[in-house]
Design a protein around this motif. Structure first.
Motif, PDB file in Angstrom:
ATOM      1  N   GLN A  55       0.811  -1.319   0.076  1.00  0.00           N
ATOM      2  CA  GLN A  55      -0.153   0.049  -0.033  1.00  0.00           C
ATOM      3  C   GLN A  55       0.794   1.062  -0.032  1.00  0.00           C
ATOM      4  OE1 GLN A  55      -2.497   0.321   3.578  1.00  0.00           O
ATOM      5  NE2 GLN A  55      -0.837   1.188   4.763  1.00  0.00           N
ATOM      6  N   MET A  56       0.158   2.404  -0.520  1.00  0.00           N
ATOM      7  CA  MET A  56       1.098   3.510  -0.243  1.00  0.00           C
ATOM      8  C   MET A  56       0.150   4.617   0.349  1.00  0.00           C
ATOM      9  SD  MET A  56       2.887   3.919  -4.211  1.00  0.00           S
ATOM     10  CE  MET A  56       3.620   5.361  -3.706  1.00  0.00           C
ATOM     11  N   ILE A  57       0.604   5.407   1.435  1.00  0.00           N
ATOM     12  CA  ILE A  57      -0.092   6.605   1.785  1.00  0.00           C
ATOM     13  C   ILE A  57       0.566   7.945   1.386  1.00  0.00           C
ATOM     14  CG2 ILE A  57      -0.704   7.499   4.307  1.00  0.00           C
ATOM     15  CD1 ILE A  57      -0.228   4.452   5.389  1.00  0.00           C
ATOM     16  N   ALA A  58      -0.208   8.733   0.738  1.00  0.00           N
ATOM     17  CA  ALA A  58       0.366  10.056   0.466  1.00  0.00           C
ATOM     18  C   ALA A  58      -0.659  11.126   0.951  1.00  0.00           C
ATOM     19  CB  ALA A  58      -0.033  10.183  -1.128  1.00  0.00           C
ATOM     20  N   THR A  59       0.037  11.935   1.820  1.00  0.00           N
ATOM     21  CA  THR A  59      -0.570  13.052   2.337  1.00  0.00           C
ATOM     22  C   THR A  59       0.256  14.324   2.049  1.00  0.00           C
ATOM     23  OG1 THR A  59      -0.710  11.855   4.514  1.00  0.00           O
ATOM     24  CG2 THR A  59      -0.613  14.253   4.722  1.00  0.00           C
ATOM     25  N   THR A  60      -0.767  15.161   1.498  1.00  0.00           N
ATOM     26  CA  THR A  60      -0.409  16.491   1.011  1.00  0.00           C
ATOM     27  C   THR A  60      -0.838  17.514   1.462  1.00  0.00           C
ATOM     28  OG1 THR A  60      -0.157  15.485  -1.368  1.00  0.00           O
ATOM     29  CG2 THR A  60      -0.317  17.712  -1.157  1.00  0.00           C
ATOM     30  N   ALA A  61      -0.072  18.660   1.903  1.00  0.00           N
ATOM     31  CA  ALA A  61      -0.725  19.852   2.592  1.00  0.00           C
ATOM     32  C   ALA A  61      -0.313  21.166   1.904  1.00  0.00           C
ATOM     33  CB  ALA A  61      -0.046  20.165   3.905  1.00  0.00           C
ATOM     34  N   LEU A  62      -1.223  22.222   1.875  1.00  0.00           N
ATOM     35  CA  LEU A  62      -1.248  23.328   1.225  1.00  0.00           C
ATOM     36  C   LEU A  62      -1.204  24.411   2.115  1.00  0.00           C
ATOM     37  CD1 LEU A  62      -1.390  25.244  -1.363  1.00  0.00           C
ATOM     38  CD2 LEU A  62      -3.917  25.194  -1.047  1.00  0.00           C
ATOM     39  N   TYR A  63      -0.029  25.507   1.926  1.00  0.00           N
ATOM     40  CA  TYR A  63       0.042  26.315   3.015  1.00  0.00           C
ATOM     41  C   TYR A  63       0.051  27.771   1.869  1.00  0.00           C
ATOM     42  CZ  TYR A  63       2.231  22.742   5.452  1.00  0.00           C
ATOM     43  OH  TYR A  63       2.376  21.515   5.982  1.00  0.00           O
ATOM     44  N   GLN A  64      -0.536  28.869   2.484  1.00  0.00           N
ATOM     45  CA  GLN A  64      -0.429  29.938   1.967  1.00  0.00           C
ATOM     46  C   GLN A  64       0.489  31.157   2.715  1.00  0.00           C
ATOM     47  OE1 GLN A  64      -4.134  32.024   1.936  1.00  0.00           O
ATOM     48  NE2 GLN A  64      -3.372  33.838   0.809  1.00  0.00           N
ATOM     49  N   HIS A  65       1.241  31.996   2.155  1.00  0.00           N
ATOM     50  CA  HIS A  65       1.792  33.096   2.666  1.00  0.00           C
ATOM     51  C   HIS A  65       0.509  34.040   3.031  1.00  0.00           C
ATOM     52  CE1 HIS A  65       4.456  36.453   3.597  1.00  0.00           C
ATOM     53  NE2 HIS A  65       5.375  35.786   3.495  1.00  0.00           N
ATOM     54  N   SER A  66       0.583  34.485   4.371  1.00  0.00           N
ATOM     55  CA  SER A  66      -0.787  35.170   4.661  1.00  0.00           C
ATOM     56  C   SER A  66      -0.730  36.596   4.410  1.00  0.00           C
ATOM     57  CB  SER A  66      -1.079  35.135   6.441  1.00  0.00           C
ATOM     58  OG  SER A  66       0.294  35.348   7.079  1.00  0.00           O
ATOM     59  N   ASN A  67       0.508  37.263   4.546  1.00  0.00           N
ATOM     60  CA  ASN A  67       0.508  38.865   4.025  1.00  0.00           C
ATOM     61  C   ASN A  67       1.721  38.926   3.054  1.00  0.00           C
ATOM     62  OD1 ASN A  67      -1.497  40.192   5.863  1.00  0.00           O
ATOM     63  ND2 ASN A  67      -0.424  38.923   7.360  1.00  0.00           N
ATOM     64  N   ASP A  68       1.692  38.793   1.888  1.00  0.00           N
ATOM     65  CA  ASP A  68       2.688  39.038   0.783  1.00  0.00           C
ATOM     66  C   ASP A  68       2.390  40.090   0.230  1.00  0.00           C
ATOM     67  OD1 ASP A  68       0.792  38.743  -1.908  1.00  0.00           O
ATOM     68  OD2 ASP A  68       0.520  36.820  -0.953  1.00  0.00           O
ATOM     69  N   TYR A  69       1.531  40.924   0.263  1.00  0.00           N
ATOM     70  CA  TYR A  69       1.347  42.282  -0.264  1.00  0.00           C
ATOM     71  C   TYR A  69       1.883  42.266  -1.441  1.00  0.00           C
ATOM     72  CZ  TYR A  69       0.653  43.141   4.689  1.00  0.00           C
ATOM     73  OH  TYR A  69       0.217  43.101   5.895  1.00  0.00           O
ATOM     74  N   ASP A  70       1.506  41.488  -2.616  1.00  0.00           N
ATOM     75  CA  ASP A  70       2.002  41.359  -3.915  1.00  0.00           C
ATOM     76  C   ASP A  70       0.654  41.512  -4.746  1.00  0.00           C
ATOM     77  OD1 ASP A  70       2.246  40.977  -6.739  1.00  0.00           O
ATOM     78  OD2 ASP A  70       4.138  39.426  -6.143  1.00  0.00           O
ATOM     79  N   GLN A  71       0.245  42.672  -5.282  1.00  0.00           N
ATOM     80  CA  GLN A  71      -0.940  42.737  -6.033  1.00  0.00           C
ATOM     81  C   GLN A  71      -1.197  41.969  -7.308  1.00  0.00           C
ATOM     82  OE1 GLN A  71      -0.829  47.123  -6.623  1.00  0.00           O
ATOM     83  NE2 GLN A  71      -2.711  47.267  -5.545  1.00  0.00           N
ATOM     84  N   GLY A  72      -0.086  41.183  -7.785  1.00  0.00           N
ATOM     85  CA  GLY A  72      -0.296  40.338  -9.019  1.00  0.00           C
ATOM     86  C   GLY A  72       0.033  38.890  -8.582  1.00  0.00           C
ATOM     87  N   HIS A  73       0.298  38.582  -7.581  1.00  0.00           N
ATOM     88  CA  HIS A  73       0.656  36.991  -7.231  1.00  0.00           C
ATOM     89  C   HIS A  73       0.266  36.597  -5.860  1.00  0.00           C
ATOM     90  CE1 HIS A  73       3.324  38.076 -10.654  1.00  0.00           C
ATOM     91  NE2 HIS A  73       3.030  37.040 -11.045  1.00  0.00           N
ATOM     92  N   GLU A  74       0.058  35.137  -5.666  1.00  0.00           N
ATOM     93  CA  GLU A  74      -0.205  34.798  -4.323  1.00  0.00           C
ATOM     94  C   GLU A  74       0.987  33.374  -4.224  1.00  0.00           C
ATOM     95  OE1 GLU A  74      -2.193  35.737  -2.542  1.00  0.00           O
ATOM     96  OE2 GLU A  74      -3.773  36.858  -3.579  1.00  0.00           O
ATOM     97  N   TYR A  75       1.286  33.414  -3.109  1.00  0.00           N
ATOM     98  CA  TYR A  75       2.580  32.526  -2.697  1.00  0.00           C
ATOM     99  C   TYR A  75       1.971  31.571  -1.690  1.00  0.00           C
ATOM    100  CZ  TYR A  75       5.152  36.411  -4.734  1.00  0.00           C
ATOM    101  OH  TYR A  75       5.735  37.329  -5.360  1.00  0.00           O
ATOM    102  N   PHE A  76       2.148  30.159  -2.160  1.00  0.00           N
ATOM    103  CA  PHE A  76       1.728  29.047  -1.631  1.00  0.00           C
ATOM    104  C   PHE A  76       2.920  28.196  -1.359  1.00  0.00           C
ATOM    105  CE2 PHE A  76      -1.724  30.481  -4.339  1.00  0.00           C
ATOM    106  CZ  PHE A  76      -2.831  30.736  -3.304  1.00  0.00           C
ATOM    107  N   CYS A  77       2.763  26.968  -0.575  1.00  0.00           N
ATOM    108  CA  CYS A  77       3.778  26.019  -0.714  1.00  0.00           C
ATOM    109  C   CYS A  77       2.975  24.855  -0.639  1.00  0.00           C
ATOM    110  CB  CYS A  77       4.590  25.904   0.588  1.00  0.00           C
ATOM    111  SG  CYS A  77       5.931  24.767   0.584  1.00  0.00           S
ATOM    112  N   LEU A  78       3.330  23.799  -1.507  1.00  0.00           N
ATOM    113  CA  LEU A  78       2.667  22.413  -1.664  1.00  0.00           C
ATOM    114  C   LEU A  78       4.000  21.405  -1.025  1.00  0.00           C
ATOM    115  CD1 LEU A  78       0.988  22.062  -4.953  1.00  0.00           C
ATOM    116  CD2 LEU A  78      -0.039  21.625  -2.688  1.00  0.00           C
ATOM    117  N   GLY A  79       3.436  20.609  -0.251  1.00  0.00           N
ATOM    118  CA  GLY A  79       4.357  19.560   0.489  1.00  0.00           C
ATOM    119  C   GLY A  79       3.668  18.253   0.540  1.00  0.00           C
ATOM    120  N   SER A  80       4.225  17.091   0.096  1.00  0.00           N
ATOM    121  CA  SER A  80       3.770  15.822   0.317  1.00  0.00           C
ATOM    122  C   SER A  80       4.662  14.749   1.035  1.00  0.00           C
ATOM    123  CB  SER A  80       3.398  15.168  -1.029  1.00  0.00           C
ATOM    124  OG  SER A  80       2.703  16.002  -1.867  1.00  0.00           O
TER     125      SER A  80
END
Length: 338
Positions: free
Chosen positions: A151-176
């Motif tokens: 069997q395989m167990i795959a856990t993935t989490a999504l994080y967001q930078h809460s205050n990046d102050y960039d009007q054109g982009h959003e900053y996330f992190c994906l980790g598994s």
């Protein structure tokens, strides 16, 4: 394709779900659909906190959705909205039809909030090296069972930078965190994990964006743990990898373009990871395109795909091949976040 939504099967094991508790959702193989999941999220109260400057930074809601190949069957899918706005979910997938196995609710709760689940959560955050400005948005675990093989167990989490102050982009992190284990006399051989930002699903369009820093990078053929003289000697002298199929354990990193990255891990027949647990923890920074202020639609941030090849092995035999599987991240600007 057409979204399919039907009544839950009449089975008492489902009574723990979808009753008066509107903070949780259960879907079976008979009624799993993106519409069921996003409609449920629409009924949630949403994220109560907003950034200090909402004109420059949005908060996001997200939920993971299992991506199943034709040769797999969903055992069950469970999701719950936590008071802090984080959405957690769990899915079981097998190659054989199993509509409602006993104990699914207990396994779902354990994978979401049990001791091992909390340990994996901390492991992911530590591996990503995130600052306190990154907040967890959603987390998901899929268990893929190959009966009699492993069997395989795959856990993935999504994080967001809460205050990046960039009007054109959003900053996330994906980790598994991916863990492969064998059954009986099978041994782990390896697998592949890929992240894709250019993924659409049904009517849901990609959010759009590109990858930043990713890890781990390509490793030597042989693991060199502290004091591991054998691994050091093999990396020094076996430049052509003659013995890698027996003793090797390496990770390969592949960047296809700005929207696609992948990792492969391979385990030699006599390596320590062959009979125990073969782990891989890929991490990627994601720079997403910020939607317009009036865009409240759901999008696909990324597709996470696991290819169980070469999978497992034993002398003179390989298991039946299976198609890649994984999960997708559905995301939207949080209600009232701007």
């Amino acid at each position: 394709m057409i979204d399919v939504a039907s009544a839950l099967p009449g089975n008492s094991s489902y009574d723990d779900f979808n009753g008066l508790n509107t903070d949780s959702l259960y879907l079976s193989h008979e009624n799993l659909s993106p519409r069921e999941v996003t409609d449920w999220m629409d009924r949630m109260s949403g994220i109560s906190s907003v950034p200090s400057n909402p004109d420059l930074s949005f908060r996001y809601e997200a939920i993971f959705f299992p991506d199943l190949p034709p040769d797999a069957e969903l055992v069950g899918y469970y999701a719950r909205a936590l008071p802090d706005g984080v959405t957690v979910s769990y899915a079981e997938v097998t190659g054989r039809a199993a509509p409602a196995p006993d104990g699914f609710s207990a396994r779902a709760e354990d994978r979401i909030s049990g001791g091992e689940a909390l340990a994996v959560r901390e492991r992911l955050r530590d591996a990503a090296g995130l600052s306190d400005e990154y907040v967890e948005v959603a987390r998901h675990t899929t268990v893929r069972v190959s009966p009699g093989v492993g069997q395989m167990i795959a856990t993935t989490a999504l994080y967001q930078h809460s205050n990046d102050y960039d009007q054109g982009h959003e900053y996330f992190c994906l980790g598994s965190h991916i863990a492969m284990t064998p059954e009986d006399d099978w041994r782990n051989s390896g697998f592949r994990v890929s992240y894709d930002l250019d993924t659409a699903y049904y009517s849901l369009k990609p959010l759009g964006g590109f990858f930043g820093q990713s890890g781990p990078q390509t490793s030597p053929r042989y693991t060199e743990s502290p004091g591991d003289v054998v691994g050091k000697l093999l990396n020094t002298f076996d430049t052509f990898g003659i013995f890698s199929g027996l003793f090797g354990h390496r990770v390969g990193f592949h960047a296809h373009d700005t929207t696609g990255v992948a990792w492969t891990t391979e385990c030699g027949y006599f390596a320590s990871g062959a009979t125990g647990v073969l782990n891989l923890t890929p991490i990627s920074d994601v720079v997403g395109k910020q939607p317009s202020a009036d865009d409240a639609a759901w999008h696909v941030l990324a597709g996470i795909e696991i290819d169980t090849e070469p999978g497992w092995s034993r002398p003179g035999e390989l298991p039946a091949s299976s198609l890649p599987w994984g999960h997708l991240v559905f995301i939207r600007k949080a209600t009232g976040a701007a």
